[in-house]
Design an enzyme around this catalytic site. Structure first.
Site, PDB file in Angstrom:
ATOM      1  N   SER A 131       0.865  -1.163   0.024  1.00  0.00           N
ATOM      2  CA  SER A 131       0.092  -0.067   0.060  1.00  0.00           C
ATOM      3  C   SER A 131       0.864   1.396   0.156  1.00  0.00           C
ATOM      4  O   SER A 131       1.828   1.147   0.617  1.00  0.00           O
ATOM      5  CB  SER A 131      -1.168   0.134   1.244  1.00  0.00           C
ATOM      6  OG  SER A 131      -1.816   1.365   1.137  1.00  0.00           O
ATOM      7  N   LYS A 140      -4.554  -6.770   3.371  1.00  0.00           N
ATOM      8  CA  LYS A 140      -4.646  -5.707   2.318  1.00  0.00           C
ATOM      9  C   LYS A 140      -5.954  -5.313   2.142  1.00  0.00           C
ATOM     10  O   LYS A 140      -6.251  -4.058   1.900  1.00  0.00           O
ATOM     11  CB  LYS A 140      -3.612  -6.005   1.041  1.00  0.00           C
ATOM     12  CG  LYS A 140      -3.662  -4.797   0.092  1.00  0.00           C
ATOM     13  CD  LYS A 140      -2.989  -3.558   0.675  1.00  0.00           C
ATOM     14  CE  LYS A 140      -3.199  -2.315  -0.100  1.00  0.00           C
ATOM     15  NZ  LYS A 140      -3.800  -2.151  -1.325  1.00  0.00           N
ATOM     16  N   HIS A 170      -7.390  -3.592   4.771  1.00  0.00           N
ATOM     17  CA  HIS A 170      -6.983  -2.061   4.668  1.00  0.00           C
ATOM     18  C   HIS A 170      -7.612  -1.328   4.057  1.00  0.00           C
ATOM     19  O   HIS A 170      -7.893  -0.080   4.158  1.00  0.00           O
ATOM     20  CB  HIS A 170      -5.248  -2.179   4.398  1.00  0.00           C
ATOM     21  CG  HIS A 170      -4.749  -0.880   4.078  1.00  0.00           C
ATOM     22  ND1 HIS A 170      -5.101  -0.412   2.704  1.00  0.00           N
ATOM     23  CD2 HIS A 170      -3.899   0.140   4.575  1.00  0.00           C
ATOM     24  CE1 HIS A 170      -4.380   0.553   2.635  1.00  0.00           C
ATOM     25  NE2 HIS A 170      -3.719   0.825   3.510  1.00  0.00           N
ATOM     26  N   ASN A 171      -7.932  -1.877   2.565  1.00  0.00           N
ATOM     27  CA  ASN A 171      -8.546  -1.028   1.450  1.00  0.00           C
ATOM     28  C   ASN A 171      -9.745  -0.994   1.925  1.00  0.00           C
ATOM     29  O   ASN A 171     -10.503   0.422   1.829  1.00  0.00           O
ATOM     30  CB  ASN A 171      -8.717  -1.738   0.429  1.00  0.00           C
ATOM     31  CG  ASN A 171      -7.372  -1.476  -0.348  1.00  0.00           C
ATOM     32  OD1 ASN A 171      -6.141  -1.388   0.074  1.00  0.00           O
ATOM     33  ND2 ASN A 171      -7.379  -1.404  -1.948  1.00  0.00           N
ATOM     34  N   GLU A 221      -9.891   2.083   4.128  1.00  0.00           N
ATOM     35  CA  GLU A 221      -9.686   3.205   3.545  1.00  0.00           C
ATOM     36  C   GLU A 221     -10.990   3.648   2.853  1.00  0.00           C
ATOM     37  O   GLU A 221     -11.183   4.828   3.012  1.00  0.00           O
ATOM     38  CB  GLU A 221      -8.732   2.842   2.337  1.00  0.00           C
ATOM     39  CG  GLU A 221      -8.309   3.848   1.301  1.00  0.00           C
ATOM     40  CD  GLU A 221      -7.485   3.126   0.008  1.00  0.00           C
ATOM     41  OE1 GLU A 221      -6.566   2.850   0.363  1.00  0.00           O
ATOM     42  OE2 GLU A 221      -7.845   3.257  -1.048  1.00  0.00           O
TER      43      GLU A 221
HETATM   44  C1  6PG Z   1      -3.189   1.559  -1.555  1.00  0.00           C
HETATM   45  C2  6PG Z   1      -4.512   1.748  -2.096  1.00  0.00           C
HETATM   46  C3  6PG Z   1      -4.418   1.201  -3.608  1.00  0.00           C
HETATM   47  C4  6PG Z   1      -5.472   1.781  -4.499  1.00  0.00           C
HETATM   48  C5  6PG Z   1      -6.873   1.149  -4.358  1.00  0.00           C
HETATM   49  C6  6PG Z   1      -8.011   2.099  -4.718  1.00  0.00           C
HETATM   50  O1  6PG Z   1      -3.082   0.806  -0.436  1.00  0.00           O
HETATM   51  O2  6PG Z   1      -2.256   2.069  -2.149  1.00  0.00           O
HETATM   52  O3  6PG Z   1      -5.616   1.129  -1.488  1.00  0.00           O
HETATM   53  O4  6PG Z   1      -4.556  -0.058  -3.377  1.00  0.00           O
HETATM   54  O5  6PG Z   1      -5.654   2.981  -4.349  1.00  0.00           O
HETATM   55  O6  6PG Z   1      -7.012   0.105  -5.141  1.00  0.00           O
HETATM   56  O7  6PG Z   1      -9.163   1.449  -4.535  1.00  0.00           O
HETATM   57  P1  6PG Z   1     -10.604   1.750  -5.437  1.00  0.00           P
HETATM   58  O8  6PG Z   1     -10.132   2.142  -6.747  1.00  0.00           O
HETATM   59  O9  6PG Z   1     -11.343   0.751  -5.115  1.00  0.00           O
HETATM   60  O10 6PG Z   1     -11.203   3.188  -4.725  1.00  0.00           O
END
Ligand code: 6PG
Length: 478
Positions: free
Chosen positions: A130, A184, A187-188, A191
């Site tokens: 990430s 991960k 984590h997302n 996010e």
């Molecule tokens: C990271 C982000 C990365 C990416 C996501 C965005 O940890 O660096 O999470 O993995 O920005 O894939 O996800 P979406 O396109 O689903 O918002």
């Protein structure tokens, strides 16, 4: 014939290229490869002088350039492309070589690929990375999953390239099989929840407090120096401050209000449903993106469906209340995400150390935040914690914020502003702190229409009431 490069990277789109450059910048030799050879040529001419790179044009040449056991990072689009690379590499590799999938793969795919590779004598690792493009180049948070012995072969490289917080690299072996990609994924999901909470605050500050993007940007800038300090709050201030070159107004005002997504948030929510873990914050964030995508329907509904018109409320407390509501909802979202990881760890026998997950998320990744130090401390003291809300620091934080949180939910509801993450987090909190909830009635109804039985508070066993017959109760388990 084995070559000299310590590690290989195949897939030279931005993330792969930046990861390769990061590795080389630490003095590690890297062989690079891309399916389309011209990309490798471009990479070498642009960055080849930055470190000890070997550019290769065919997979055979790539494999031959690597010392054994070969360590190959695959950085291609999640899904079929990963399977394609594995299928092409497998006949060229020797037993004990290591394939490292560093993309956003879905963890069940990682579990399957681990078994398939193992059957061919190849060690497979699913590694969450990430931090976006900049993180990949300067120091990401890395969540490696898979065979610990394979991890030992790449640990020094991962520790060298990861972000560092207080002297600790943001990388740790997460667990076997799909554990790295699972973490991960969560984590997302977090996010998604963090961003949804931010946009609900932004919406209230716009619709109810009547502030413009510039003023709200300043508020986020201020918030970033308190409990909320984090990368996402920081960049919210920056995005809101950005002036559009074309219109001269805030850029955010001319961005279409339809959120994209690549699927990791949805995977997190689906997984939580399967585990039976209430994950309201993340799931509402996924639904909110879905609702945002119904743009044409919303345009029609805006003309048809009625509601109160938000009236600008001049209330000194409002801005502070929104900050408190954001913080309390964030605590809930993290409590839920960590509870989900705990349940998955038990179900899959991963033995995830949740404090370590908080530790490696403190830097490099998108959800990096001060706040994660508190989570790390909580698990250091109580490794088997059921729920973060039960730790004194978070118990008090939410207790102190709750009056403001409730006022915000009431105000938003009265004014007709949608706050799915704020309000569902508060409902979760209120539901979680109830010793006796209302599910007794669900059990009564299930027993009525389907003889599904119920338990009694005052006796052991399973019971059924003969609702449609004589109304008597029978014990059904003995
Ligand atoms: C990271 C982000 C990365 C990416 C996501 C965005 O940890 O660096 O999470 O993995 O920005 O894939 O996800 P979406 O396109 O689903 O918002």
């Amino acid at each position: 014939m084995a070559g000299q490069s310590r590690i290989g990277v195949t897939g030279l789109a931005v993330m792969g290229a930046n990861l390769a450059r990061n590795i080389a910048s630490r003095g590690v030799s890297v062989a690079v490869h891309n399916r389309t050879g011209s990309k490798t040529t471009e990479f070498m001419s642009e960055f080849g002088g930055e470190g000890d790179f070997t550019g290769t044009q065919s997979l055979q040449e790539f494999v031959d350039a690597l010392e054994t056991p070969r360590r190959i990072i695959v950085m291609v689009k999640a899904g079929k492309p990963v399977d394609g690379v594995i299928a092409d590499l497998t006949p060229l590799l020797d037993k004990g070589d290591i394939i490292i999938d560093a993309g956003n793969s879905h963890f069940p795919d990682t579990v399957r690929r681990t078994a398939e590779c193992e059957a061919n004598g190849i060690r497979f690792m699913g590694v969450g990375v990430s931090g976006g493009e900049e993180g990949a180049l300067l120091g990401p948070s890395i969540m490696p999953g898979g065979d610990p012995e394979a991890y030992a072969e790449v640990k020094d490289v991962f520790e060298a390239i990861a972000a560092v917080v207080d002297g600790t690299p943001c990388v740790v072996h997460v667990g076997p099989g799909g554990a790295g990609h699972y973490v991960k994924m969560v984590h997302n999901g977090i996010e998604y929840a963090d961003m949804q909470l931010i946009v609900e605050a932004y919406d209230l500050l716009t619709q109810v407090a009547g502030l413009d993007a510039h003023a709200i940007g300043k508020i986020f800038e201020e918030w970033n120096s308190g409990d909320l300090e984090s990368f996402l709050i920081e960049i919210t201030g920056k995005v809101l401050a950005k002036v559009d070159e074309k219109t001269g107004g805030p850029l955010v005002d001319v961005i279409v209000d339809q959120a994209g997504q690549k699927g990791t948030g949805t995977w997190t929510a689906i997984d939580a449903l399967g585990l039976g873990i209430p994950l309201t914050g993340i799931t509402e964030a996924v639904f909110a993106r879905g609702l945002s995508a119904l743009r044409a329907e919303r345009a029609a509904a805006a003309k048809t469906l009625t509601g109160p018109t938000p009236a600008t409320k001049v209330d000194e407390r409002l801005v502070d209340d929104i900050r408190e509501a954001l913080y309390a909802s964030k605590v809930v979202a993290y409590a839920q995400g960590f509870a989900q990881m705990r349940a998955a760890s038990v179900q899959n026998g991963w033995d995830l150390k949740l404090g370590e997950m908080a530790t490696i998320w403190r830097g490099g990744c998108i959800i990096r935040a001060q706040f994660l130090n508190r989570i790390r401390d909580a698990y250091a003291e109580h490794p088997d914690l059921d729920n973060l809300l039960m730790v004194p620091y978070f118990t008090e934080a939410v207790a102190n914020a709750q009056d403001a949180w409730r006022r915000v939910v009431v105000t938003a509801t009265e004014q007709g502003v949608a706050i799915p993450a704020f309000s569902s987090s508060l409902s979760y909190y209120d539901g979680y702190r109830r010793e006796r909830g209302p599910a007794n009635l669900i059990q009564g109804l299930r027993d009525f229409f389907g003889a599904h039985t119920y338990q009694r508070t005052d006796a052991e066993g399973a019971f059924h009431t003969r609702w449609a017959q004589d109304g008597t109760e029978v014990r059904t388990d003995g």
